[in-house]
Design a protein around this motif. Structure first.
Motif, PDB file in Angstrom:
ATOM      1  N   THR A 163       0.837  -1.194   0.000  1.00 54.76           N
ATOM      2  CA  THR A 163       0.000   0.000   0.000  1.00 54.76           C
ATOM      3  C   THR A 163       0.875   1.248   0.000  1.00 54.76           C
ATOM      4  O   THR A 163       1.681   1.451   0.906  1.00 54.76           O
ATOM      5  CB  THR A 163      -0.935   0.008   1.229  1.00 54.76           C
ATOM      6  OG1 THR A 163      -1.681  -1.204   1.225  1.00 54.76           O
ATOM      7  CG2 THR A 163      -1.879   1.187   1.176  1.00 54.76           C
ATOM      8  N   GLU A 203      -6.135 -10.084  -0.403  1.00 53.76           N
ATOM      9  CA  GLU A 203      -6.979 -11.243  -0.711  1.00 53.76           C
ATOM     10  C   GLU A 203      -6.726 -11.799  -2.112  1.00 53.76           C
ATOM     11  O   GLU A 203      -7.182 -12.893  -2.428  1.00 53.76           O
ATOM     12  CB  GLU A 203      -8.456 -10.879  -0.537  1.00 53.76           C
ATOM     13  CG  GLU A 203      -8.818 -10.613   0.914  1.00 53.76           C
ATOM     14  CD  GLU A 203     -10.266 -10.204   1.094  1.00 53.76           C
ATOM     15  OE1 GLU A 203     -11.002 -10.066   0.088  1.00 53.76           O
ATOM     16  OE2 GLU A 203     -10.659 -10.013   2.261  1.00 53.76           O
ATOM     17  N   GLU A 204      -6.011 -11.062  -2.949  1.00 55.08           N
ATOM     18  CA  GLU A 204      -5.690 -11.530  -4.300  1.00 55.08           C
ATOM     19  C   GLU A 204      -4.438 -12.406  -4.326  1.00 55.08           C
ATOM     20  O   GLU A 204      -4.044 -12.884  -5.378  1.00 55.08           O
ATOM     21  CB  GLU A 204      -5.486 -10.342  -5.240  1.00 55.08           C
ATOM     22  CG  GLU A 204      -6.738  -9.524  -5.447  1.00 55.08           C
ATOM     23  CD  GLU A 204      -6.538  -8.352  -6.380  1.00 55.08           C
ATOM     24  OE1 GLU A 204      -5.374  -8.044  -6.749  1.00 55.08           O
ATOM     25  OE2 GLU A 204      -7.549  -7.734  -6.754  1.00 55.08           O
ATOM     26  N   GLU A 236      -4.268  -0.610  -6.627  1.00 58.11           N
ATOM     27  CA  GLU A 236      -4.590  -0.708  -5.211  1.00 58.11           C
ATOM     28  C   GLU A 236      -4.305  -2.126  -4.750  1.00 58.11           C
ATOM     29  O   GLU A 236      -4.855  -3.080  -5.303  1.00 58.11           O
ATOM     30  CB  GLU A 236      -6.049  -0.333  -4.958  1.00 58.11           C
ATOM     31  CG  GLU A 236      -6.329   1.125  -5.205  1.00 58.11           C
ATOM     32  CD  GLU A 236      -7.745   1.520  -4.840  1.00 58.11           C
ATOM     33  OE1 GLU A 236      -8.304   0.915  -3.912  1.00 58.11           O
ATOM     34  OE2 GLU A 236      -8.257   2.440  -5.487  1.00 58.11           O
ATOM     35  N   TYR A 237      -3.457  -2.260  -3.743  1.00 63.53           N
ATOM     36  CA  TYR A 237      -3.083  -3.577  -3.229  1.00 63.53           C
ATOM     37  C   TYR A 237      -4.240  -4.200  -2.457  1.00 63.53           C
ATOM     38  O   TYR A 237      -4.857  -3.550  -1.610  1.00 63.53           O
ATOM     39  CB  TYR A 237      -1.857  -3.442  -2.320  1.00 63.53           C
ATOM     40  CG  TYR A 237      -1.437  -4.730  -1.670  1.00 63.53           C
ATOM     41  CD1 TYR A 237      -0.876  -5.756  -2.411  1.00 63.53           C
ATOM     42  CD2 TYR A 237      -1.584  -4.915  -0.299  1.00 63.53           C
ATOM     43  CE1 TYR A 237      -0.477  -6.939  -1.810  1.00 63.53           C
ATOM     44  CE2 TYR A 237      -1.188  -6.098   0.307  1.00 63.53           C
ATOM     45  CZ  TYR A 237      -0.637  -7.104  -0.449  1.00 63.53           C
ATOM     46  OH  TYR A 237      -0.248  -8.274   0.145  1.00 63.53           O
ATOM     47  N   ASN A 238      -4.531  -5.463  -2.761  1.00 69.47           N
ATOM     48  CA  ASN A 238      -5.558  -6.218  -2.055  1.00 69.47           C
ATOM     49  C   ASN A 238      -4.947  -7.557  -1.655  1.00 69.47           C
ATOM     50  O   ASN A 238      -4.729  -8.417  -2.514  1.00 69.47           O
ATOM     51  CB  ASN A 238      -6.782  -6.415  -2.944  1.00 69.47           C
ATOM     52  CG  ASN A 238      -7.887  -7.185  -2.263  1.00 69.47           C
ATOM     53  OD1 ASN A 238      -7.717  -7.748  -1.184  1.00 69.47           O
ATOM     54  ND2 ASN A 238      -9.042  -7.220  -2.904  1.00 69.47           N
TER      55      ASN A 238
END
Length: 189
Positions: free
Chosen positions: A144, A173-174, A169-171
């Motif tokens: 992030t 959950e991916e 955008e960093y996620n």
């Protein structure tokens, strides 16, 4: 007379129904391509054991240098992007490109790499966001931006196969998370 209409109606309905030979084929696979290349693996291992893998699912072969792809990091989640390295070489459709720290002491990291570099941005740690850029514009990120939280300290991350596009955008959950120094999937997607 009713029997005659019934027979005609039956013939009409039967002739309009679909059988397996009349069903159109699915859309060609080129409609399922990604819009851009993206990060598919991140290794934040011991010492200099650092690597980034990029996958190409765009349907085209890409000349990384000609299209001005680069990687930068943000140190400790603060300040400007720094340590730009211009990616060199080609990445074929359905293939990966690995860039790693040339001082890595895990031989699989250096042997599976397409490009080696010392220092920034390949000296990242778990709170250094890393960005993939095209022509100076951010197209994908791990971590992030402007946040010093440890998002992947001492871990290997692999993008889930269900994710087929980059994101600015960093996620978390991916990503699938693996133990530090896990390198068995590097170079293959």
């Amino acid at each position: 007379m009713k029997k005659y209409y019934f027979i005609l109606l039956s013939i009409l309905i039967y002739s309009c129904s679909e059988d397996e030979s009349s069903v159109s084929e699915e859309l060609p696979p080129e409609n399922n391509f990604s819009t851009e290349i993206f990060f598919s693996e991140y290794i934040e291992g011991t010492s200099f054991n650092k690597a980034l893998e990029i996958v190409n699912l765009t349907g085209e072969n890409i000349d990384l240098e000609a299209e001005a792809y680069s990687i930068k990091k943000q140190s400790n989640g603060a300040g400007d992007w720094m340590g730009e390295v211009i990616l060199q070489g080609n990445i074929a459709h359905n293939s990966t490109f690995v860039i790693a720290n040339e001082s890595a002491d895990i031989s699989e990291i250096t042997s599976k790499s397409n490009q080696l570099k010392t220092g920034a941005p390949l000296d990242f740690n778990g709170n250094d966001p890393v960005g993939l850029f095209k022509d100076g514009e951010l197209i994908d990120i791990i971590g992030t931006h402007n946040n010093s939280v440890d998002f992947a300290k001492d871990q290997t991350l692999r993008k889930k196969k269900s994710i087929t596009e980059p994101s600015i955008e960093y996620n978390f959950e991916e990503w699938e998370i693996f133990e530090m120094n896990t390198v068995d999937g590097l170079g293959s997607y």
